[in-house]
Write a protein that holds these residues in place. Structure first.
Motif, PDB file in Angstrom:
ATOM      1  N   PRO A 132      14.265   1.334  -6.656  1.00  0.00           N
ATOM      2  CA  PRO A 132      15.359   0.646  -6.104  1.00  0.00           C
ATOM      3  C   PRO A 132      16.519   1.342  -6.106  1.00  0.00           C
ATOM      4  N   ARG A 133      16.584   2.830  -6.722  1.00  0.00           N
ATOM      5  CA  ARG A 133      17.997   3.221  -6.640  1.00  0.00           C
ATOM      6  C   ARG A 133      18.391   3.631  -5.136  1.00  0.00           C
ATOM      7  N   ILE A 134      17.471   4.119  -4.543  1.00  0.00           N
ATOM      8  CA  ILE A 134      17.725   4.095  -2.946  1.00  0.00           C
ATOM      9  C   ILE A 134      16.810   2.968  -2.238  1.00  0.00           C
ATOM     10  N   PRO A 135      17.758   2.452  -1.296  1.00  0.00           N
ATOM     11  CA  PRO A 135      17.073   1.352  -0.688  1.00  0.00           C
ATOM     12  C   PRO A 135      16.406   1.679   0.646  1.00  0.00           C
ATOM     13  N   PRO A 136      15.504   1.017   1.171  1.00  0.00           N
ATOM     14  CA  PRO A 136      14.784   1.327   2.465  1.00  0.00           C
ATOM     15  C   PRO A 136      15.815   1.541   3.367  1.00  0.00           C
ATOM     16  N   PHE A 143       7.954  -2.405   5.748  1.00  0.00           N
ATOM     17  CA  PHE A 143       9.258  -1.816   4.869  1.00  0.00           C
ATOM     18  C   PHE A 143       8.667  -0.545   4.131  1.00  0.00           C
ATOM     19  N   LEU A 144       9.254   0.668   4.258  1.00  0.00           N
ATOM     20  CA  LEU A 144       9.101   1.879   3.656  1.00  0.00           C
ATOM     21  C   LEU A 144       9.897   1.931   2.561  1.00  0.00           C
ATOM     22  N   LEU A 145       9.366   1.856   1.208  1.00  0.00           N
ATOM     23  CA  LEU A 145      10.155   1.830   0.086  1.00  0.00           C
ATOM     24  C   LEU A 145      10.124   3.440  -0.452  1.00  0.00           C
ATOM     25  N   PRO A 146      11.349   4.185  -0.590  1.00  0.00           N
ATOM     26  CA  PRO A 146      11.727   5.204  -0.822  1.00  0.00           C
ATOM     27  C   PRO A 146      11.056   5.611  -2.144  1.00  0.00           C
ATOM     28  N   GLY A 148       0.746  -1.213   0.000  1.00  0.00           N
ATOM     29  CA  GLY A 148       0.179   0.029  -0.033  1.00  0.00           C
ATOM     30  C   GLY A 148       0.813   1.258  -0.074  1.00  0.00           C
ATOM     31  N   CYS A 149       0.350   2.213   0.366  1.00  0.00           N
ATOM     32  CA  CYS A 149       1.054   3.671   0.631  1.00  0.00           C
ATOM     33  C   CYS A 149       0.974   4.073   1.771  1.00  0.00           C
ATOM     34  N   GLN A 163       5.762  10.437  -0.098  1.00  0.00           N
ATOM     35  CA  GLN A 163       4.844   9.153   0.099  1.00  0.00           C
ATOM     36  C   GLN A 163       5.895   7.914  -0.410  1.00  0.00           C
ATOM     37  N   TYR A 164       5.532   6.827   0.393  1.00  0.00           N
ATOM     38  CA  TYR A 164       6.325   5.683   0.386  1.00  0.00           C
ATOM     39  C   TYR A 164       5.381   4.609  -0.231  1.00  0.00           C
ATOM     40  N   ASN A 165       6.006   3.520  -1.016  1.00  0.00           N
ATOM     41  CA  ASN A 165       5.287   2.391  -1.079  1.00  0.00           C
ATOM     42  C   ASN A 165       5.522   1.677   0.197  1.00  0.00           C
ATOM     43  N   ALA A 166       4.518   1.000   0.954  1.00  0.00           N
ATOM     44  CA  ALA A 166       4.573   0.400   1.960  1.00  0.00           C
ATOM     45  C   ALA A 166       4.373  -1.222   2.120  1.00  0.00           C
ATOM     46  N   VAL A 167       5.496  -1.862   2.336  1.00  0.00           N
ATOM     47  CA  VAL A 167       5.362  -3.440   2.348  1.00  0.00           C
ATOM     48  C   VAL A 167       5.029  -3.985   3.740  1.00  0.00           C
ATOM     49  N   LEU A 168       3.952  -4.433   3.857  1.00  0.00           N
ATOM     50  CA  LEU A 168       3.555  -4.953   5.213  1.00  0.00           C
ATOM     51  C   LEU A 168       3.592  -6.507   5.147  1.00  0.00           C
ATOM     52  N   ILE A 169       4.145  -7.206   6.112  1.00  0.00           N
ATOM     53  CA  ILE A 169       4.270  -8.634   6.313  1.00  0.00           C
ATOM     54  C   ILE A 169       3.601  -8.947   7.586  1.00  0.00           C
ATOM     55  N   LYS A 170       2.296  -9.508   7.496  1.00  0.00           N
ATOM     56  CA  LYS A 170       1.739  -9.757   8.712  1.00  0.00           C
ATOM     57  C   LYS A 170       2.183 -11.292   9.439  1.00  0.00           C
ATOM     58  N   GLY A 171       2.601 -11.045  10.440  1.00  0.00           N
ATOM     59  CA  GLY A 171       2.922 -12.391  11.298  1.00  0.00           C
ATOM     60  C   GLY A 171       4.245 -12.975  10.686  1.00  0.00           C
ATOM     61  N   MET A 172       5.368 -12.192  10.793  1.00  0.00           N
ATOM     62  CA  MET A 172       6.475 -12.767  10.095  1.00  0.00           C
ATOM     63  C   MET A 172       7.179 -13.607  11.319  1.00  0.00           C
ATOM     64  N   PRO A 173       7.570 -14.714  11.034  1.00  0.00           N
ATOM     65  CA  PRO A 173       8.113 -15.572  12.147  1.00  0.00           C
ATOM     66  C   PRO A 173       9.701 -14.955  12.737  1.00  0.00           C
ATOM     67  N   LEU A 174       9.740 -15.246  13.776  1.00  0.00           N
ATOM     68  CA  LEU A 174      11.140 -14.552  14.558  1.00  0.00           C
ATOM     69  C   LEU A 174      11.730 -15.557  15.330  1.00  0.00           C
ATOM     70  N   SER A 175      12.844 -15.519  15.560  1.00  0.00           N
ATOM     71  CA  SER A 175      13.550 -16.418  16.593  1.00  0.00           C
ATOM     72  C   SER A 175      13.153 -16.456  17.853  1.00  0.00           C
ATOM     73  N   THR A 176      12.795 -17.544  18.382  1.00  0.00           N
ATOM     74  CA  THR A 176      12.586 -17.487  19.847  1.00  0.00           C
ATOM     75  C   THR A 176      13.685 -17.506  20.583  1.00  0.00           C
ATOM     76  N   GLN A 177      14.690 -17.668  20.146  1.00  0.00           N
ATOM     77  CA  GLN A 177      16.000 -17.425  21.007  1.00  0.00           C
ATOM     78  C   GLN A 177      16.270 -16.026  21.060  1.00  0.00           C
ATOM     79  N   LYS A 178      15.768 -15.274  20.439  1.00  0.00           N
ATOM     80  CA  LYS A 178      16.117 -13.854  20.435  1.00  0.00           C
ATOM     81  C   LYS A 178      15.064 -13.151  21.016  1.00  0.00           C
ATOM     82  N   PHE A 179      13.908 -13.440  20.697  1.00  0.00           N
ATOM     83  CA  PHE A 179      12.591 -12.646  21.130  1.00  0.00           C
ATOM     84  C   PHE A 179      11.635 -13.354  21.968  1.00  0.00           C
ATOM     85  N   ALA A 180      10.776 -12.774  22.779  1.00  0.00           N
ATOM     86  CA  ALA A 180       9.729 -13.419  23.590  1.00  0.00           C
ATOM     87  C   ALA A 180       8.572 -13.516  22.905  1.00  0.00           C
TER      88      ALA A 180
END
Length: 113
Positions: free
Chosen positions: A72-76, A65-68, A32-33, A40-57
């Motif tokens: 892709p000339r300028i990265p997020p 991610f907000l894409l400038p 979305g935006c 104005q950024y293109n906004a990439v939202l990943i719902k429920g991304m798995p995380l390491s349970t060794q690092k996070f509770a």
């Protein structure tokens, strides 16, 4: 796995190809935006991304991610999680509830850099 794109959004073939790759490993990807400080950024939202349970509770988080405008000339600049975790290392400025390197500050909206 689901890929959702806002109907009013115009996307490049590059972004579409990257989203299709991302969709292979992420459960739910939304494009979305988002306007921050009149940029104005293109906004990439990943719902429920798995995380390491060794690092996070918790086992997963939403990831933004907000894409400038010149992507892709300028990265997020990093990404945002929807939970205010603190970092564990000395001198590590990730998960400090602040943004760095000119990334937009989204903590007031629940996005932690």
């Amino acid at each position: 796995m689901t890929l959702s794109i806002s109907k009013s959004l115009q996307t490049s073939s590059r972004i579409l190809a990257e989203l299709q790759l991302l969709e292979k490993v992420a459960k739910n990807v939304i494009l979305g935006c988002k306007t921050v400080n009149r940029i104005q950024y293109n906004a990439v939202l990943i719902k429920g991304m798995p995380l390491s349970t060794q690092k996070f509770a918790v086992s997963n988080s939403d990831l933004l991610f907000l894409l400038p405008p010149d992507y892709p000339r300028i990265p997020p600049i990093g990404c945002y999680l929807n939970y205010p975790w603190n970092s564990v290392g000395k001198g590590d400025h990730h998960f400090t509830r602040q943004s760095h390197y000119g990334a937009p500050f989204l903590s007031e909206e629940g996005g932690y850099w």
